[in-house]
Design a protein around this motif. Structure first.
Motif, mmCIF file in Angstrom:
data_model
loop_
_atom_site.group_PDB
_atom_site.id
_atom_site.type_symbol
_atom_site.label_atom_id
_atom_site.label_comp_id
_atom_site.label_asym_id
_atom_site.label_seq_id
_atom_site.Cartn_x
_atom_site.Cartn_y
_atom_site.Cartn_z
ATOM 1 N N VAL A 7 0.801 -1.158 -0.204
ATOM 2 C CA VAL A 7 -0.127 -0.041 0.100
ATOM 3 C C VAL A 7 1.007 1.258 -0.062
ATOM 4 O O VAL A 7 0.632 2.289 -0.893
ATOM 5 N N GLU A 8 2.032 1.276 0.836
ATOM 6 C CA GLU A 8 2.739 2.459 0.925
ATOM 7 C C GLU A 8 3.528 2.658 -0.543
ATOM 8 O O GLU A 8 3.733 3.728 -1.033
ATOM 9 N N VAL A 9 4.244 1.563 -0.910
ATOM 10 C CA VAL A 9 4.715 1.624 -2.324
ATOM 11 C C VAL A 9 3.703 2.183 -3.620
ATOM 12 O O VAL A 9 4.254 3.116 -4.342
ATOM 13 N N THR A 10 2.624 1.628 -3.243
ATOM 14 C CA THR A 10 1.346 2.347 -4.318
ATOM 15 C C THR A 10 1.444 3.592 -3.980
ATOM 16 O O THR A 10 1.372 4.425 -5.237
ATOM 17 N N GLY A 50 -3.354 15.816 -1.657
ATOM 18 C CA GLY A 50 -1.998 14.953 -1.354
ATOM 19 C C GLY A 50 -2.690 13.572 -1.019
ATOM 20 O O GLY A 50 -3.670 13.247 -1.081
ATOM 21 N N VAL A 51 -1.920 12.731 -0.858
ATOM 22 C CA VAL A 51 -2.033 11.247 -0.510
ATOM 23 C C VAL A 51 -1.480 10.815 0.465
ATOM 24 O O VAL A 51 -0.319 10.820 0.885
ATOM 25 N N ARG A 52 -2.286 10.568 1.836
ATOM 26 C CA ARG A 52 -1.710 9.802 2.653
ATOM 27 C C ARG A 52 -1.977 8.369 3.059
ATOM 28 O O ARG A 52 -2.780 7.991 2.468
ATOM 29 N N ARG A 53 -1.229 7.555 4.151
ATOM 30 C CA ARG A 53 -1.756 6.263 4.306
ATOM 31 C C ARG A 53 -2.054 6.145 5.770
ATOM 32 O O ARG A 53 -1.275 6.650 6.622
ATOM 33 N N ARG A 54 -3.005 5.453 6.214
ATOM 34 C CA ARG A 54 -3.055 5.076 7.517
ATOM 35 C C ARG A 54 -3.639 3.527 7.753
ATOM 36 O O ARG A 54 -4.650 3.121 7.007
ATOM 37 N N GLY A 55 -2.633 2.852 8.234
ATOM 38 C CA GLY A 55 -2.800 1.285 7.998
ATOM 39 C C GLY A 55 -2.637 1.000 6.562
ATOM 40 O O GLY A 55 -1.833 1.246 5.870
ATOM 41 N N LYS A 56 -3.761 0.145 6.000
ATOM 42 C CA LYS A 56 -3.801 -0.289 4.668
ATOM 43 C C LYS A 56 -4.912 0.591 3.887
ATOM 44 O O LYS A 56 -4.923 0.455 2.830
ATOM 45 N N LEU A 58 -5.684 4.334 1.949
ATOM 46 C CA LEU A 58 -5.015 5.440 1.484
ATOM 47 C C LEU A 58 -6.036 6.386 1.590
ATOM 48 O O LEU A 58 -7.447 6.402 1.343
ATOM 49 N N LEU A 59 -5.685 7.594 1.946
ATOM 50 C CA LEU A 59 -6.522 8.881 2.016
ATOM 51 C C LEU A 59 -5.989 10.014 1.089
ATOM 52 O O LEU A 59 -4.927 10.656 1.216
ATOM 53 N N LEU A 69 -9.311 5.152 0.286
ATOM 54 C CA LEU A 69 -9.187 3.735 -0.984
ATOM 55 C C LEU A 69 -8.786 2.602 0.071
ATOM 56 O O LEU A 69 -7.761 2.893 0.968
ATOM 57 N N HIS A 70 -9.257 1.438 -0.162
ATOM 58 C CA HIS A 70 -8.696 0.175 0.114
ATOM 59 C C HIS A 70 -8.667 -0.896 -0.952
ATOM 60 O O HIS A 70 -9.519 -0.610 -1.453
#
Length: 271
Positions: A7-10, A50-56, A58-59, A69-70
């Motif tokens: 998810v982070e790489v994405t 912008g795009v952030r991540r929380r767990g799996k 994407l915000l 997004l999941h």
DNA sequence: AAAAGCCCCTGGATGC
DNA sequence: TGCATCCAGGGGCTTT
């Protein structure tokens, strides 16, 4: 498919390119896990900050609202200037001034949810109970142990549940417990301080390394550019049931925990 | 509050 | 080649 590193790489593969874009149109395919919640038409004209991540999750921050997004089990994102015609598993397109963000998800366990912000009740329901971020400074052995001490359930299932620490999926859970020498069935609360510290270290190391290498390619992960990850996760135990342990040659065992398969070495992981 | 099961869905691998 | 069965990287919801 995606655990935290994927998810982070994405996220890293398209966040910079989509930042500042204006949304031109939205296309919805078959239903995903949840309805969008908001009016897709209302997205038109908004800007991506912008795009952030929380767990799996994407915000995707918008100038007005937030898109969650999941990727579920089988989802992947692509971001391209000239996308092909949508295929049968392309269930969401966000057409922007800087490219098209597309979700491909055969099993449709993934989701795209439009909320007003992180405080939105729908957002809270999804994000509110998430545990610590394993790649953040706030994830330290002491706080980790405090979380585990409340839990009598097997450590493998506590890791997967994501309310103590997020992002460790079914593959990395087995791998991380092997590296820490911990039996997946051990009740989380029974782990001593040094063993929790070792587990903490294993989680940090494995996840950070996987992100650096571009995500694992156990089956067919690719980032939003369509590039496959460079990191062939060479699993010590996952998917190796019946095969010899790479350390001690004892046959790797596969067990069932909460409808998911767990792999471990009975000799290297005593308790 | 925590734990255990259930379920959403499609496709690939395997076995007959 | 065809068909049935099993399994898959997640996680919210309902029931104990």
């Amino acid at each position: 498919m995606p655990e935290l590193p994927e998810v982070e790489v994405t996220r890293l593969s398209f966040a910079d390119r989509i930042a500042g874009a204006q949304i031109l149109a939205v296309r919805l395919g078959k239903p995903l896990r949840w309805p969008l919640h908001g009016d897709p038409e209302a997205l038109t004209g908004r800007c991506v900050l912008g795009v952030r991540r929380r767990g799996k999750y994407l915000l995707v921050d918008l100038d007005q609202g937030l898109l969650l997004l999941h990727l579920g089990m089988s989802g992947s994102l692509s971001f391209s200037l000239h996308p092909t015609e949508p295929g049968k598993h392309d269930h969401f397109d966000l057409r922007t001034s800087q490219g098209v963000l597309r979700l491909n998800d055969p099993r449709r366990f993934g989701a795209v949810v439009l909320v007003s912000g992180e405080e939105d009740a729908v957002a809270q329901k999804l994000l509110g109970k998430l545990g610590m971020e394993p790649l953040d400074a706030g994830f330290d052995p002491l706080r980790f142990r405090q979380g585990l001490l409340q839990r009598k359930a097997p450590i493998k299932q506590v890791l997967l549940a994501g309310d103590v620490v997020v992002g460790v999926g079914n593959i990395y859970a087995s791998e991380v417990l092997f590296l820490a020498g911990i039996r997946p069935t051990t009740p989380a609360m029974r782990l001593s301080r040094p063993r929790v510290k070792k587990l903490h270290q294993a989680i940090c190391d494995v996840l950070a390394r996987a992100v650096k290498r571009g995500g694992s390619t156990l089956q067919n992960f690719s980032n939003a550019d369509g590039e496959a990850g460079h990191f062939q996760l060479d699993a010590m135990v996952y998917g190796r049931g019946g095969m010899e342990c790479k350390v001690c040659a004892t046959p790797i065992r596969a067990i069932r925990q909460g409808q998911r398969t767990t792999f471990f070495c009975a000799k290297c992981q005593k308790t």
